[in-house]
Motif scaffolding. Structure first.
Motif, PDB file in Angstrom:
ATOM      1  N   PHE A  47       0.830  -1.207   0.000  1.00  0.00           N
ATOM      2  CA  PHE A  47       0.000   0.000   0.000  1.00  0.00           C
ATOM      3  C   PHE A  47       0.865   1.258   0.000  1.00  0.00           C
ATOM      4  CE2 PHE A  47      -3.109  -3.177   0.994  1.00  0.00           C
ATOM      5  CZ  PHE A  47      -4.196  -2.743   0.252  1.00  0.00           C
ATOM      6  N   GLY A  48       2.082   1.144   0.556  1.00  0.00           N
ATOM      7  CA  GLY A  48       3.020   2.263   0.438  1.00  0.00           C
ATOM      8  C   GLY A  48       3.328   2.549  -1.023  1.00  0.00           C
ATOM      9  N   ALA A  49       3.522   1.476  -1.797  1.00  0.00           N
ATOM     10  CA  ALA A  49       3.847   1.651  -3.214  1.00  0.00           C
ATOM     11  C   ALA A  49       2.635   2.143  -3.998  1.00  0.00           C
ATOM     12  CB  ALA A  49       4.352   0.326  -3.792  1.00  0.00           C
ATOM     13  N   LEU A  50       1.434   1.826  -3.520  1.00  0.00           N
ATOM     14  CA  LEU A  50       0.227   2.272  -4.227  1.00  0.00           C
ATOM     15  C   LEU A  50      -0.099   3.736  -3.925  1.00  0.00           C
ATOM     16  CD1 LEU A  50      -2.192  -0.781  -3.861  1.00  0.00           C
ATOM     17  CD2 LEU A  50      -1.120   0.069  -5.946  1.00  0.00           C
ATOM     18  N   SER A  51       0.586   4.293  -2.938  1.00  0.00           N
ATOM     19  CA  SER A  51       0.341   5.694  -2.602  1.00  0.00           C
ATOM     20  C   SER A  51       1.335   6.558  -3.381  1.00  0.00           C
ATOM     21  CB  SER A  51       0.528   5.877  -1.094  1.00  0.00           C
ATOM     22  OG  SER A  51       0.588   7.235  -0.773  1.00  0.00           O
ATOM     23  N   PRO A  52       0.944   7.647  -3.916  1.00  0.00           N
ATOM     24  CA  PRO A  52      -0.374   8.283  -3.856  1.00  0.00           C
ATOM     25  C   PRO A  52      -1.270   7.987  -5.051  1.00  0.00           C
ATOM     26  CG  PRO A  52       1.193   9.835  -4.738  1.00  0.00           C
ATOM     27  CD  PRO A  52       1.915   8.513  -4.599  1.00  0.00           C
ATOM     28  N   ALA A  53      -0.941   6.969  -5.844  1.00  0.00           N
ATOM     29  CA  ALA A  53      -1.783   6.684  -7.012  1.00  0.00           C
ATOM     30  C   ALA A  53      -2.204   5.224  -6.974  1.00  0.00           C
ATOM     31  CB  ALA A  53      -1.036   6.991  -8.312  1.00  0.00           C
ATOM     32  N   PRO A  54      -3.329   4.905  -6.289  1.00  0.00           N
ATOM     33  CA  PRO A  54      -3.724   3.513  -6.122  1.00  0.00           C
ATOM     34  C   PRO A  54      -4.168   2.839  -7.413  1.00  0.00           C
ATOM     35  CG  PRO A  54      -5.408   4.966  -5.232  1.00  0.00           C
ATOM     36  CD  PRO A  54      -4.255   5.826  -5.611  1.00  0.00           C
ATOM     37  N   LEU A  55      -4.464   3.624  -8.428  1.00  0.00           N
ATOM     38  CA  LEU A  55      -4.755   3.071  -9.748  1.00  0.00           C
ATOM     39  C   LEU A  55      -4.000   3.940 -10.743  1.00  0.00           C
ATOM     40  CD1 LEU A  55      -8.639   2.524  -9.829  1.00  0.00           C
ATOM     41  CD2 LEU A  55      -6.900   0.736  -9.886  1.00  0.00           C
ATOM     42  N   PRO A  56      -3.601   3.358 -11.878  1.00  0.00           N
ATOM     43  CA  PRO A  56      -2.908   4.186 -12.869  1.00  0.00           C
ATOM     44  C   PRO A  56      -3.758   5.412 -13.238  1.00  0.00           C
ATOM     45  CG  PRO A  56      -2.854   1.871 -13.497  1.00  0.00           C
ATOM     46  CD  PRO A  56      -3.731   1.968 -12.293  1.00  0.00           C
ATOM     47  N   GLY A  57      -3.170   6.585 -13.110  1.00  0.00           N
ATOM     48  CA  GLY A  57      -3.874   7.802 -13.501  1.00  0.00           C
ATOM     49  C   GLY A  57      -4.886   8.304 -12.501  1.00  0.00           C
ATOM     50  N   LEU A  58      -4.897   7.734 -11.306  1.00  0.00           N
ATOM     51  CA  LEU A  58      -5.863   8.181 -10.299  1.00  0.00           C
ATOM     52  C   LEU A  58      -5.131   8.385  -8.975  1.00  0.00           C
ATOM     53  CD1 LEU A  58      -9.052   8.460  -9.659  1.00  0.00           C
ATOM     54  CD2 LEU A  58      -8.754   6.222  -8.607  1.00  0.00           C
ATOM     55  N   THR A  59      -5.189   9.614  -8.459  1.00  0.00           N
ATOM     56  CA  THR A  59      -4.521   9.852  -7.181  1.00  0.00           C
ATOM     57  C   THR A  59      -5.510   9.667  -6.032  1.00  0.00           C
ATOM     58  OG1 THR A  59      -5.049  12.199  -7.113  1.00  0.00           O
ATOM     59  CG2 THR A  59      -3.013  11.569  -8.251  1.00  0.00           C
ATOM     60  N   ILE A  60      -4.946   9.517  -4.840  1.00  0.00           N
ATOM     61  CA  ILE A  60      -5.778   9.363  -3.645  1.00  0.00           C
ATOM     62  C   ILE A  60      -6.718  10.557  -3.514  1.00  0.00           C
ATOM     63  CG2 ILE A  60      -5.722   9.285  -1.129  1.00  0.00           C
ATOM     64  CD1 ILE A  60      -3.063   7.878  -1.312  1.00  0.00           C
ATOM     65  N   ALA A  61      -6.166  11.742  -3.733  1.00  0.00           N
ATOM     66  CA  ALA A  61      -6.966  12.964  -3.565  1.00  0.00           C
ATOM     67  C   ALA A  61      -8.137  12.982  -4.547  1.00  0.00           C
ATOM     68  CB  ALA A  61      -6.093  14.188  -3.738  1.00  0.00           C
ATOM     69  N   GLU A  62      -7.877  12.573  -5.794  1.00  0.00           N
ATOM     70  CA  GLU A  62      -8.956  12.571  -6.800  1.00  0.00           C
ATOM     71  C   GLU A  62     -10.026  11.537  -6.468  1.00  0.00           C
ATOM     72  OE1 GLU A  62      -6.017  13.642 -10.571  1.00  0.00           O
ATOM     73  OE2 GLU A  62      -6.719  11.600 -10.237  1.00  0.00           O
ATOM     74  N   ALA A  63      -9.577  10.416  -5.919  1.00  0.00           N
ATOM     75  CA  ALA A  63     -10.519   9.323  -5.661  1.00  0.00           C
ATOM     76  C   ALA A  63     -11.368   9.564  -4.415  1.00  0.00           C
ATOM     77  CB  ALA A  63      -9.759   8.004  -5.515  1.00  0.00           C
ATOM     78  N   ALA A  64     -10.927  10.513  -3.578  1.00  0.00           N
ATOM     79  CA  ALA A  64     -11.492  10.603  -2.226  1.00  0.00           C
ATOM     80  C   ALA A  64     -12.885  11.208  -2.194  1.00  0.00           C
ATOM     81  CB  ALA A  64     -10.570  11.410  -1.335  1.00  0.00           C
ATOM     82  N   SER A  65     -13.640  10.805  -1.153  1.00  0.00           N
ATOM     83  CA  SER A  65     -14.909  11.445  -0.853  1.00  0.00           C
ATOM     84  C   SER A  65     -14.644  12.800  -0.204  1.00  0.00           C
ATOM     85  CB  SER A  65     -15.715  10.563   0.094  1.00  0.00           C
ATOM     86  OG  SER A  65     -16.198   9.446  -0.583  1.00  0.00           O
ATOM     87  N   GLY A  66     -15.720  13.537   0.023  1.00  0.00           N
ATOM     88  CA  GLY A  66     -15.576  14.871   0.599  1.00  0.00           C
ATOM     89  C   GLY A  66     -15.145  14.835   2.054  1.00  0.00           C
ATOM     90  N   PRO A  67     -14.641  15.965   2.558  1.00  0.00           N
ATOM     91  CA  PRO A  67     -14.158  16.005   3.941  1.00  0.00           C
ATOM     92  C   PRO A  67     -15.251  15.676   4.960  1.00  0.00           C
ATOM     93  CG  PRO A  67     -14.061  18.182   2.905  1.00  0.00           C
ATOM     94  CD  PRO A  67     -14.403  17.211   1.835  1.00  0.00           C
ATOM     95  N   TYR A  68     -16.511  16.043   4.653  1.00  0.00           N
ATOM     96  CA  TYR A  68     -17.583  15.756   5.615  1.00  0.00           C
ATOM     97  C   TYR A  68     -17.691  14.251   5.877  1.00  0.00           C
ATOM     98  CZ  TYR A  68     -22.159  15.045   7.678  1.00  0.00           C
ATOM     99  OH  TYR A  68     -23.166  14.629   8.505  1.00  0.00           O
ATOM    100  N   THR A  69     -17.780  13.482   4.775  1.00  0.00           N
ATOM    101  CA  THR A  69     -17.910  12.022   4.904  1.00  0.00           C
ATOM    102  C   THR A  69     -16.713  11.436   5.638  1.00  0.00           C
ATOM    103  OG1 THR A  69     -19.214  11.912   2.892  1.00  0.00           O
ATOM    104  CG2 THR A  69     -18.138   9.880   3.577  1.00  0.00           C
TER     105      THR A  69
END
Lengths: 313, 481
Positions: free
Chosen positions: A256-278
């Motif tokens: 999971f360290g290696a998957l950070s910050p892009a857990p899928l090719p072309g997708l970053t954690i920040a882009e994939a994330a839900s909103g701060p409220y959730t």
């Protein structure tokens, strides 16, 4: 720490917990035919995971549910990209769960043989496929997927054998220790190959030397695996199990360290994330609930802490 | 036929199948916990036997509910990735909570219950089954809250083409969820009660025959003592009757919510094409009760109920061209099947309660359960099961063409990267596997019901086993050493 980073760590923790716990379930499921010579011994082997396997599997349900809630795009991307392998994992989990649940309730030896087959196939499929799926995700090649699959498969078998050695006595225990030693001949080289590939595959670093933490995790996983094998040889079952569990934990951390910050090719954690409220709300509920969950699950292991013997009536 | 159609079929097949097992997990679990509580309080042996007997049937079914449920959680991401990305922020939260707060409870404590008979103090062991069934019922709440959001989305805003949760409390106390939870959970208790009735009815008939060659006869039956099935039958009748009232009451609330939130589903359920004041209701085709639909959906017999054609025109204006009507015959018929089959189960229970009523004045033995009623009880298994499945068809087919009412169309929800072949393969695998497992479960349940409850030793430390092969297997090591 950023909330998104924290939740990525939470999900890494849940997946790793799942691999550590269900890793030995899978191993026990695959080894049951090897370690037992008769029905009483078969019950003894499967009895080691009987009360706990379902709770262990909920780690997966929670990991995937948390991914869905915290990183919907990661959840959706991972599951739809690896569509057929995931479907096969599900088939495995179905036939294994049904085999384990129904084994004691069927009336004939034919029924039990079918349940055993379900447990065997159903333990093999996810044990191999999870490694293959995550290796493919990291490296994007079939060879890497195969290597990853062999690694996770052999690690599960080894982890399961060590667990049976810890939880049983009598001939089953000595067979489990022997099996663990034999499995290590595959698991150790597979670990060296698969683990040393992880740091270099990280999308976050161009130069592998720039990822000391990933290397530290990968090397720790290899060291723990070696220690587990040595401790099994010396008959220190409890420590050996702690070592193989740490090895899986180290692998999870590196992965999971290696998957950070892009857990899928072309997708970053920040882009994939839900909103701060959730993320905030889930953080609070999780922080309150998790200690209870870990507490009662640990208690269930405590209740069933005794070594099992082949039941002679 | 494209990937979308197959993905919908797969979702339909796997979800309906999953829901064949869920009601028994929810309701039968509570029933078993109740039996064990009765044993704990009275110390009467037959309660323990019944606990173990129904506990075994419960566990055979429970496993199927668990493993088919895993598929559900993965399927959103696998087949409905666009949906998942759109809703995850809101819809994912109850799913994550379900796993964390309900599934861990359910699975851990059920493991303790199954394997803890001789390891835990009696009182603690009793608590484990209650913890497990609380987990099951809690999971129903969370997943129904998620489902209700699809029909009546609340507590969110759409930002950058994705729903963002703004209020978790609003999601968890969605009016649709609060009506749906008692409706579905009550329905689950009706199904579970019906299952118990069917088992009791079958056992009563069998034991009354008292065939000396019947290996499935229990010791009390052989000794000619009062049937041990009377108590669970009474309990199940009470369960069905109370749950039936809850289902009808919450169904009434649901109808009024449909009127406000999902008028198209309401119109489709009645086959009402045009806006009608004082709309009638036809429980079966050909029979029409004037003004009843208006009354059911608003509690005002003269209210105007919108028709499918008018709503179609309104939706086209609002959302652009397209067909916003669900599959009308499916919605129309599933509505009727749900009502007729569901109510007949409740009627059967009411009749049963009357037939088995206690004689208060004189200390005569209780009335014997008539054979025809025992036979009718066997119907109490299929009737509510069909009703509850029809209810889901009404609810989810009636939601079409939306996955999230007014926000996201089903056609826009499917995974763009998953091919027709892939879905066809997984659909074929799941359908075949599920078919085989359904058959196996049916055979297993029937065998156990036929065998009947095994005798128990009052001391739970010595667990008897009547499986001959089992005994042989256990003896083997003795012979070896």
């Amino acid at each position: 720490m950023e909330l998104t980073t924290f939740w990525f760590a939470v999900i890494a923790f849940l997946w790793t917990g799942y691999f550590v716990l269900e890793g030995f379930d899978f191993g026990v499921g695959m080894l049951a035919p090897v370690l037992s010579r008769n029905e009483a011994e078969r019950k003894q082997v499967l009895g080691t995971i009987g009360p706990v396997w379902d709770g262990n599997e909920v780690w997966l349900i929670t990991a995937v549910g948390a991914m869905f809630a915290a990183f919907p795009a990661w959840y959706a991307g991972l599951l739809s990209t690896f569509y057929l392998p995931i479907a096969l994992v599900l088939v495995g989990l179905i036939v294994r769960g049904i085999g384990l649940e129904w084994r004691g309730k069927v009336h004939s030896s034919t029924g039990r043989a079918r349940a055993d087959l379900g447990i065997l196939i159903g333990s093999f499929l996810p044990a191999f496929l999870w490694g293959a799926i995550f290796a493919d995700l990291l490296h994007g090649s079939a060879t890497a997927a195969l290597a990853g699959g062999i690694f996770s498969l052999s690690l599960c078998v080894l982890h399961g054998a060590v667990f049976v050695a810890l939880k049983t006595s009598g001939p089953v225990r000595s067979r489990a220790r022997r099996t663990a030693m034999i499995t290590s001949a595959v698991a150790l080289p597979a670990a060296v190959v698969a683990l040393s590939g992880i740091p270099g595959a990280s999308a976050s670093v161009s130069d592998w030397a720039a990822a000391p933490w990933l290397w530290a995790c990968a090397l720790a996983a290899m060291a723990a695996l070696s220690a587990g094998i040595a401790l099994t040889w010396r008959g220190r079952d409890g420590w050996a199990f702690a070592a193989t569990a740490s090895s899986i934990a180290g692998t999870g951390a590196a992965l999971f360290g290696a998957l950070s910050p892009a857990p899928l090719p072309g997708l970053t954690i920040a882009e994939a994330a839900s909103g701060p409220y959730t993320l905030n709300v889930l953080t609070w509920i999780g922080l309150v609930a998790l200690p209870f969950v870990l507490g009662y699950q640990a208690w269930s292991y405590w209740v069933f802490r005794k070594r099992l013997v082949a039941e002679v009536s | 036929m494209d990937a979308l159609d197959l993905a919908r079929w797969q979702f339909g097949v796997t979800t309906v199948y999953h829901f064949l097992f869920v009601p028994l997990t929810i309701g039968l679990g509570v029933f078993v916990a109740g039996l064990q509580t009765a044993w704990h309080r009275t110390g009467k042996e037959h309660y323990l036997r019944l606990t173990k007997f129904f506990g075994k049937l419960f566990l055979i079914n429970f496993g199927m509910g668990v493993v088919t449920g895993i598929v559900q959680e993965f399927q959103f991401g696998m087949n409905w990735s666009e949906y998942s990305i759109f809703v995850g922020d809101v819809f994912g939260a109850p799913l994550a909570l379900e796993a964390l707060l309900a599934f861990f409870l359910e699975s851990t404590f059920l493991g303790l219950w199954i394997f803890g008979w001789d390891k835990l103090p009696k009182r603690v062991h009793l608590a484990t089954i209650w913890a497990a069934v609380i987990g099951s019922n809690l999971s129903a709440y969370f997943i129904l809250a998620a489902n209700a959001w699809m029909k009546h989305p609340v507590g969110y805003e759409v930002v950058d083409g994705r729903a963002r949760m703004t209020d978790l409390w609003a999601v968890l106390t969605n009016s649709t969820a609060l009506a749906q939870v008692p409706h579905v959970v009550g329905g689950a208790f009706v199904v579970a009660g019906g299952f118990v009735l069917a088992v009791c009815g079958y056992r009563i008939l069998r034991e009354r025959r008292n065939d000396p060659a019947d290996p499935g006869l229990t010791t009390p039956a052989r000794e000619g003592s009062a049937s041990m099935w009377r108590t669970p039958m009474r309990a199940a009748l009470v369960m069905v009757a109370i749950a039936g009232v809850v289902v009808v009451g919450s169904g009434d609330t649901s109808a009024r919510l449909l009127y406000e939130q999902q008028p198209m589903k309401l119109a489709a359920a009645e086959g009402l094409r045009h806006d009608t004041a004082g709309a009638p209701f036809s429980p079966v085709p050909g029979v029409e009760v004037p003004r009843l639909l208006s009354f059911l959906s608003t509690h005002d017999p003269n209210a105007v109920v919108q028709g499918t054609e008018n709503l179609q025109a309104t939706f086209e204006k609002q959302f652009g061209p397209g067909d916003y009507r669900p599959n009308l015959p499916v919605v129309y018929w599933s509505f009727r099947v749900m009502i007729v089959f569901g109510l007949s189960t409740v009627a059967l229970a009411a009749l049963g309660l009357w037939l088995t009523r206690r004689r208060r004045r004189t200390p005569r033995p209780p009335r014997e359960i008539p054979a025809w009623f025992a036979r009718a009880c066997v119907l109490a298994l299929p009737l509510p099961t069909i009703a509850i499945i029809a209810g889901w068809l009404l609810s989810e087919v009636g939601r079409q063409p939306w996955t999230v009412q007014g926000e996201l169309l089903t056609a826009a929800s499917v995974s763009p990267g998953v091919s027709l072949t892939e879905v066809a393969i997984s659909l074929a695998i799941f359908t075949a596997l599920y078919g085989v497992l359904a058959l196996a479960e049916a055979v297993l349940l029937v065998r156990h019901v036929r065998t009947g409850p095994e005798p128990v030793s009052p001391d739970p430390l010595t667990r008897p086993s009547h499986d001959d092969e089992d005994r042989a297997a256990r003896l083997q090591p003795t012979l070896m050493y």
